[in-house]
Design a protein around this motif. Structure first.
Motif, PDB file in Angstrom:
ATOM      1  N   UNK A   1      14.643 -14.876 -21.498  1.00 48.67           N
ATOM      2  CA  UNK A   1      16.029 -14.995 -21.967  1.00 48.67           C
ATOM      3  C   UNK A   1      16.385 -16.457 -22.261  1.00 48.67           C
ATOM      4  N   UNK A   2      17.126 -16.658 -23.315  1.00 47.38           N
ATOM      5  CA  UNK A   2      17.596 -17.991 -23.651  1.00 47.38           C
ATOM      6  C   UNK A   2      16.689 -18.771 -24.578  1.00 47.38           C
ATOM      7  N   UNK A   3      15.490 -18.269 -24.838  1.00 48.72           N
ATOM      8  CA  UNK A   3      14.592 -18.964 -25.766  1.00 48.72           C
ATOM      9  C   UNK A   3      14.799 -18.356 -27.143  1.00 48.72           C
ATOM     10  N   UNK A   4      15.528 -19.087 -27.973  1.00 48.45           N
ATOM     11  CA  UNK A   4      15.795 -18.644 -29.337  1.00 48.45           C
ATOM     12  C   UNK A   4      15.927 -19.864 -30.230  1.00 48.45           C
ATOM     13  N   UNK A   5      15.623 -19.698 -31.505  1.00 40.31           N
ATOM     14  CA  UNK A   5      15.644 -20.807 -32.453  1.00 40.31           C
ATOM     15  C   UNK A   5      16.060 -20.309 -33.825  1.00 40.31           C
ATOM     16  N   UNK A   6      16.407 -21.263 -34.673  1.00 40.94           N
ATOM     17  CA  UNK A   6      16.759 -20.981 -36.065  1.00 40.94           C
ATOM     18  C   UNK A   6      16.180 -22.102 -36.918  1.00 40.94           C
ATOM     19  N   UNK A   7      15.462 -21.746 -37.964  1.00 43.18           N
ATOM     20  CA  UNK A   7      14.847 -22.739 -38.850  1.00 43.18           C
ATOM     21  C   UNK A   7      14.889 -22.252 -40.296  1.00 43.18           C
ATOM     22  N   UNK A   8      14.592 -23.135 -41.216  1.00 42.98           N
ATOM     23  CA  UNK A   8      14.617 -22.811 -42.645  1.00 42.98           C
ATOM     24  C   UNK A   8      13.404 -22.014 -43.097  1.00 42.98           C
ATOM     25  N   UNK A   9      12.250 -22.191 -42.418  1.00 46.30           N
ATOM     26  CA  UNK A   9      11.055 -21.457 -42.826  1.00 46.30           C
ATOM     27  C   UNK A   9      10.473 -20.699 -41.634  1.00 46.30           C
ATOM     28  N   UNK A  10       9.682 -19.690 -41.956  1.00 42.83           N
ATOM     29  CA  UNK A  10       9.013 -18.885 -40.926  1.00 42.83           C
ATOM     30  C   UNK A  10       8.092 -19.766 -40.081  1.00 42.83           C
ATOM     31  N   UNK A  11       7.335 -20.643 -40.724  1.00 41.60           N
ATOM     32  CA  UNK A  11       6.405 -21.515 -40.010  1.00 41.60           C
ATOM     33  C   UNK A  11       7.141 -22.462 -39.072  1.00 41.60           C
ATOM     34  N   UNK A  12       8.245 -23.061 -39.542  1.00 43.06           N
ATOM     35  CA  UNK A  12       9.044 -23.960 -38.703  1.00 43.06           C
ATOM     36  C   UNK A  12       9.627 -23.199 -37.519  1.00 43.06           C
ATOM     37  N   UNK A  13      10.034 -21.960 -37.752  1.00 42.83           N
ATOM     38  CA  UNK A  13      10.594 -21.145 -36.671  1.00 42.83           C
ATOM     39  C   UNK A  13       9.559 -20.915 -35.580  1.00 42.83           C
ATOM     40  N   UNK A  14       8.353 -20.512 -35.960  1.00 45.69           N
ATOM     41  CA  UNK A  14       7.316 -20.263 -34.949  1.00 45.69           C
ATOM     42  C   UNK A  14       6.980 -21.525 -34.178  1.00 45.69           C
ATOM     43  N   UNK A  15       6.924 -22.660 -34.862  1.00 43.59           N
ATOM     44  CA  UNK A  15       6.664 -23.936 -34.186  1.00 43.59           C
ATOM     45  C   UNK A  15       7.784 -24.250 -33.187  1.00 43.59           C
TER      46      UNK A  15
ATOM     47  N   UNK B   1      14.575 -12.776 -41.016  1.00 41.81           N
ATOM     48  CA  UNK B   1      15.202 -13.671 -41.973  1.00 41.81           C
ATOM     49  C   UNK B   1      16.649 -13.240 -42.137  1.00 41.81           C
ATOM     50  N   UNK B   2      17.547 -14.212 -42.050  1.00 43.27           N
ATOM     51  CA  UNK B   2      18.980 -13.970 -42.191  1.00 43.27           C
ATOM     52  C   UNK B   2      19.499 -14.916 -43.270  1.00 43.27           C
ATOM     53  N   UNK B   3      19.640 -14.396 -44.471  1.00 43.87           N
ATOM     54  CA  UNK B   3      19.979 -15.204 -45.647  1.00 43.87           C
ATOM     55  C   UNK B   3      18.921 -16.295 -45.827  1.00 43.87           C
ATOM     56  N   UNK B   4      19.320 -17.571 -45.782  1.00 43.31           N
ATOM     57  CA  UNK B   4      18.379 -18.676 -45.996  1.00 43.31           C
ATOM     58  C   UNK B   4      17.712 -19.158 -44.715  1.00 43.31           C
ATOM     59  N   UNK B   5      17.990 -18.516 -43.606  1.00 44.66           N
ATOM     60  CA  UNK B   5      17.470 -18.965 -42.323  1.00 44.66           C
ATOM     61  C   UNK B   5      16.522 -17.941 -41.717  1.00 44.66           C
ATOM     62  N   UNK B   6      15.588 -18.426 -40.905  1.00 49.87           N
ATOM     63  CA  UNK B   6      14.756 -17.585 -40.063  1.00 49.87           C
ATOM     64  C   UNK B   6      15.247 -17.767 -38.643  1.00 49.87           C
ATOM     65  N   UNK B   7      15.485 -16.686 -37.940  1.00 51.76           N
ATOM     66  CA  UNK B   7      15.932 -16.743 -36.552  1.00 51.76           C
ATOM     67  C   UNK B   7      14.925 -15.981 -35.695  1.00 51.76           C
ATOM     68  N   UNK B   8      14.785 -16.429 -34.440  1.00 51.15           N
ATOM     69  CA  UNK B   8      13.827 -15.778 -33.569  1.00 51.15           C
ATOM     70  C   UNK B   8      14.152 -15.940 -32.100  1.00 51.15           C
ATOM     71  N   UNK B   9      13.614 -15.024 -31.329  1.00 49.69           N
ATOM     72  CA  UNK B   9      13.806 -14.980 -29.882  1.00 49.69           C
ATOM     73  C   UNK B   9      12.462 -14.704 -29.231  1.00 49.69           C
ATOM     74  N   UNK B  10      12.266 -15.217 -28.029  1.00 51.45           N
ATOM     75  CA  UNK B  10      11.106 -14.830 -27.238  1.00 51.45           C
ATOM     76  C   UNK B  10      11.560 -13.680 -26.347  1.00 51.45           C
ATOM     77  N   UNK B  11      10.954 -12.537 -26.563  1.00 54.29           N
ATOM     78  CA  UNK B  11      11.379 -11.297 -25.922  1.00 54.29           C
ATOM     79  C   UNK B  11      11.371 -11.388 -24.394  1.00 54.29           C
ATOM     80  N   UNK B  12      10.359 -12.018 -23.833  1.00 51.09           N
ATOM     81  CA  UNK B  12      10.174 -12.007 -22.380  1.00 51.09           C
ATOM     82  C   UNK B  12      10.961 -13.088 -21.632  1.00 51.09           C
TER      83      UNK B  12
END
Length: 70
Positions: free
Chosen positions: A24-38, A11-22
Motif C-alpha cells: 500500500x502507498x507505492x504508486x507513481x505517475x509518469x509520461x511513459x510506460x518505461x518511466x512509470x516502471x522505473x 494509461x490515463x490520457x497522456x499519463x501512465x499511472x501505476x500501483x504496486x499491488x502488494x
C-alpha cells in the motif's frame, strides 16, 4: 531469491499511472510506460527500505531476523 511484486498499470490520457499491488502507498505517475516502471521500482525499493528501518527501530535491541516465504 528476490521477491516478485505486481505492478498494476494503466494509461490515463497522456499519463501512465501505476500501483504496486502488494505494498500500500507505492504508486507513481509518469509520461511513459518505461518511466512509470522505473519510478515504481525506485519507489518500491525506498518503501521497503523505510519499512525495514522502521521495523528494526521498533524492535530495539536483542532481536533476530527470520526469513519467511509465502
Amino acid at each position: 531469491m528476490n521477491p516478485v511484486y505486481t505492478a498494476i498499470v494503466k494509461q490515463d490520457d497522456d499519463w501512465w499511472v501505476g500501483w504496486i499491488e502488494e505494498v500500500p502507498g507505492v504508486n507513481c505517475q509518469e509520461r511513459t510506460h518505461e518511466e512509470l516502471l522505473k519510478s515504481l521500482r525506485i519507489t518500491l525499493q525506498e518503501a521497503l527500505q523505510f519499512n525495514r528501518n522502521d521495523a528494526i527501530s521498533a524492535a530495539g535491541s536483542n532481536y533476530t531476523e527470520e526469513k519467511i516465504a509465502v
